[in-house]
Design a protein around this motif. Structure first.
Motif, mmCIF file in Angstrom:
data_model
loop_
_atom_site.group_PDB
_atom_site.id
_atom_site.type_symbol
_atom_site.label_atom_id
_atom_site.label_comp_id
_atom_site.label_asym_id
_atom_site.label_seq_id
_atom_site.Cartn_x
_atom_site.Cartn_y
_atom_site.Cartn_z
ATOM 1 N N LEU A 4 99.748 21.611 61.283
ATOM 2 C CA LEU A 4 101.048 22.117 61.731
ATOM 3 C C LEU A 4 100.857 23.302 62.680
ATOM 4 N N ILE A 5 99.971 24.211 62.357
ATOM 5 C CA ILE A 5 99.697 25.378 63.203
ATOM 6 C C ILE A 5 99.124 24.924 64.545
ATOM 7 N N ILE A 6 98.196 23.971 64.512
ATOM 8 C CA ILE A 6 97.602 23.469 65.754
ATOM 9 C C ILE A 6 98.665 22.808 66.622
ATOM 10 N N VAL A 7 99.529 22.000 66.022
ATOM 11 C CA VAL A 7 100.600 21.340 66.769
ATOM 12 C C VAL A 7 101.545 22.384 67.367
ATOM 13 N N LEU A 11 102.236 22.950 71.320
ATOM 14 C CA LEU A 11 103.601 22.901 71.852
ATOM 15 C C LEU A 11 103.972 24.201 72.566
ATOM 16 N N ALA A 12 103.571 25.321 72.012
ATOM 17 C CA ALA A 12 103.863 26.612 72.636
ATOM 18 C C ALA A 12 103.169 26.722 73.988
ATOM 19 N N ILE A 13 101.912 26.333 74.048
ATOM 20 C CA ILE A 13 101.168 26.381 75.316
ATOM 21 C C ILE A 13 101.795 25.416 76.329
ATOM 22 N N GLY A 14 102.117 24.211 75.883
ATOM 23 C CA GLY A 14 102.760 23.229 76.764
ATOM 24 C C GLY A 14 104.107 23.726 77.275
#
Length: 127
Positions: A4-7, A11-14
């Motif tokens: 979840l943290i990785i996703v 998403l934040a970077i994207g």
């Protein structure tokens, strides 16, 4: 939990990169150095002879076009009945200046085959 943290990080970077791409700073054509300087008639001839090659050469480039003033509107000019130049603000050229020679700097946005004119936007008069 780690997934979840990785996703969320991805998403934040994207999202950040997407925002930066969409809202990148606008070009200031008036201050950019022109890539080409040519006559309005020559520019239209290049596009009518080989639109694909001329598009690769001029499209989205800052250019200076010189020609006789043939049409005046509140925020646009026509040079030599061949190059249509749109200004972001109203220019201060009057109808008394028709048939005078002007140089205009702008961004080439394409060729209108129907009207047979090259179009520039973000134009400014070169002194």
């Amino acid at each position: 939990m780690k997934k979840l943290i990785i996703v969320l990080v991805i998403l934040a970077i994207g999202g950040f990169l997407g925002y930066k791409y969409l809202y990148q700073s606008h070009r200031n054509i008036e201050e950019e150095k022109a890539s080409f300087e040519l006559e309005a008639i020559s520019l239209v001839k290049e596009f009518s002879d080989d639109m694909e090659q001329a598009s690769k050469k001029y499209l989205n480039k800052t250019i200076i076009v010189k020609g006789e003033l043939t049409e005046i509107e509140s925020n646009s000019l026509m040079l030599a009945n061949a190059t249509y130049c749109t200004f972001d603000t109203n220019h201060n050229i009057s109808n008394a200046n028709l048939n005078s020679v002007y140089s205009v700097k702008g961004r080439c946005i394409g060729y209108d085959e129907l009207l047979e004119v090259v179009k520039l936007d973000q134009a400014s008069i070169v002194k």
